[in-house]
Design a protein around this motif. Structure first.
Motif, PDB file in Angstrom:
ATOM      1  N   UNK A  65      -0.229   1.523   6.527  1.00 50.90           N
ATOM      2  CA  UNK A  65      -0.611   2.113   5.520  1.00 50.90           C
ATOM      3  C   UNK A  65       0.652   1.791   4.612  1.00 50.90           C
ATOM      4  N   UNK A  66       0.344   0.996   3.313  1.00 48.90           N
ATOM      5  CA  UNK A  66       1.542   0.937   2.271  1.00 48.90           C
ATOM      6  C   UNK A  66       1.219   1.991   1.387  1.00 48.90           C
ATOM      7  N   UNK A 122       9.898   2.692  -4.151  1.00 51.73           N
ATOM      8  CA  UNK A 122       8.724   1.602  -3.932  1.00 51.73           C
ATOM      9  C   UNK A 122       7.919   1.742  -2.590  1.00 51.73           C
ATOM     10  N   UNK A 123       7.374   0.758  -2.260  1.00 51.22           N
ATOM     11  CA  UNK A 123       6.316   0.945  -1.298  1.00 51.22           C
ATOM     12  C   UNK A 123       6.918   1.204   0.182  1.00 51.22           C
ATOM     13  N   UNK A 147      -0.039  11.627   0.018  1.00 52.05           N
ATOM     14  CA  UNK A 147      -0.907  10.760  -0.761  1.00 52.05           C
ATOM     15  C   UNK A 147      -2.491  11.587  -0.564  1.00 52.05           C
ATOM     16  N   UNK A 148      -2.488  12.569   0.155  1.00 53.85           N
ATOM     17  CA  UNK A 148      -3.823  13.577   0.309  1.00 53.85           C
ATOM     18  C   UNK A 148      -4.692  12.855   1.312  1.00 53.85           C
ATOM     19  N   UNK A 155      -2.442   3.016  -5.556  1.00 53.10           N
ATOM     20  CA  UNK A 155      -1.101   2.835  -5.014  1.00 53.10           C
ATOM     21  C   UNK A 155      -0.779   2.843  -3.687  1.00 53.10           C
ATOM     22  N   UNK A 156      -2.073   2.890  -2.896  1.00 48.61           N
ATOM     23  CA  UNK A 156      -2.165   2.629  -1.331  1.00 48.61           C
ATOM     24  C   UNK A 156      -2.966   1.537  -1.095  1.00 48.61           C
ATOM     25  N   UNK A 157      -2.642   0.957   0.050  1.00 47.77           N
ATOM     26  CA  UNK A 157      -3.259  -0.249   0.699  1.00 47.77           C
ATOM     27  C   UNK A 157      -3.355  -0.176   2.157  1.00 47.77           C
ATOM     28  N   UNK A 158      -4.452  -0.842   2.791  1.00 45.13           N
ATOM     29  CA  UNK A 158      -4.219  -0.774   4.204  1.00 45.13           C
ATOM     30  C   UNK A 158      -4.012  -2.403   4.775  1.00 45.13           C
TER      31      UNK A 158
END
Length: 193
Positions: A68-69, A29-30, A149-150, A56-59
């Motif tokens: 960072x999620x 999950x996150x 996530x690069x 799939x990422x957010x701040x």
């Protein structure tokens, strides 16, 4: 008060470990990790344009940094991201045991009892250890997530050294030395009587 200290320490240790174990069950999950803002700003740009976030990422803003999620976390990322709570909880539990013995000797009218200076010095060690380790574990998790996530090509964690645990430990060591000298004076007084 001495009994309450022990209960609070036990609850803190249990909560910290349970929280980390719960994180391990959230693998896939996150995961939320603290990251420095410069990880998302292109330093070569004169206007500091934010980098594109992978899917799939957010701040989320969080004080002087951002959280960072990232989706599809691993067990290790989850454990490390919550490791600060586990380490702090265990340190509070161990510290409560040391503090309880110190409080009991003070309540019994023997604040300079043999062993109290070493208890205070061990408290100082716990403060430093938990301060550094608790600060470092989420940073390792953040590096792992950023690499996955690069967003971080280096894979080397950014180390921030917290100064508050060092200052608190120094004060505790000064207190330990005062208790050691008080213990010596109490022994000298008892020997002359």
């Amino acid at each position: 008060m001495a009994s309450a200290t022990l209960w609070i320490g036990a609850i803190a240790a249990f909560w910290g470990i349970a929280y980390a174990i719960n994180g391990a069950t959230q693998a896939g999950a996150y995961v939320t990790v603290p990251v420095p803002l410069d990880a998302f700003i292109d330093p070569e740009s004169a206007f500091a344009h934010p980098k594109q976030l992978p899917e799939g990422t957010s701040l989320q803003p969080s004080g002087n940094s951002v959280d960072l999620r990232a989706w599809d976390s691993t067990i290790l990322e989850q454990l490390l991201s919550r490791g600060d709570t586990a380490v702090t909880g265990v340190a509070l539990g161990l510290g409560a045991v040391l503090l309880r013995r110190l409080l009991l000797s003070i309540l019994e009218g023997e604040p300079f009892r043999k062993g109290n200076p070493s208890r205070i010095a061990r408290l100082a060690g716990l403060v430093v250890l938990s301060g550094f380790v608790a600060n470092f574990l989420p940073q390792i998790a953040a590096t792992m997530v950023l690499t996955r996530v690069g967003l971080s090509p280096s894979g080397i964690p950014t180390v921030h050294i917290p100064l508050l645990p060092i200052a608190a430990a120094l004060l505790l060591l000064i207190l330990a030395e005062a208790f050691r000298r008080g213990s010596e004076l109490a022994d000298d007084t008892a020997a002359t009587i």
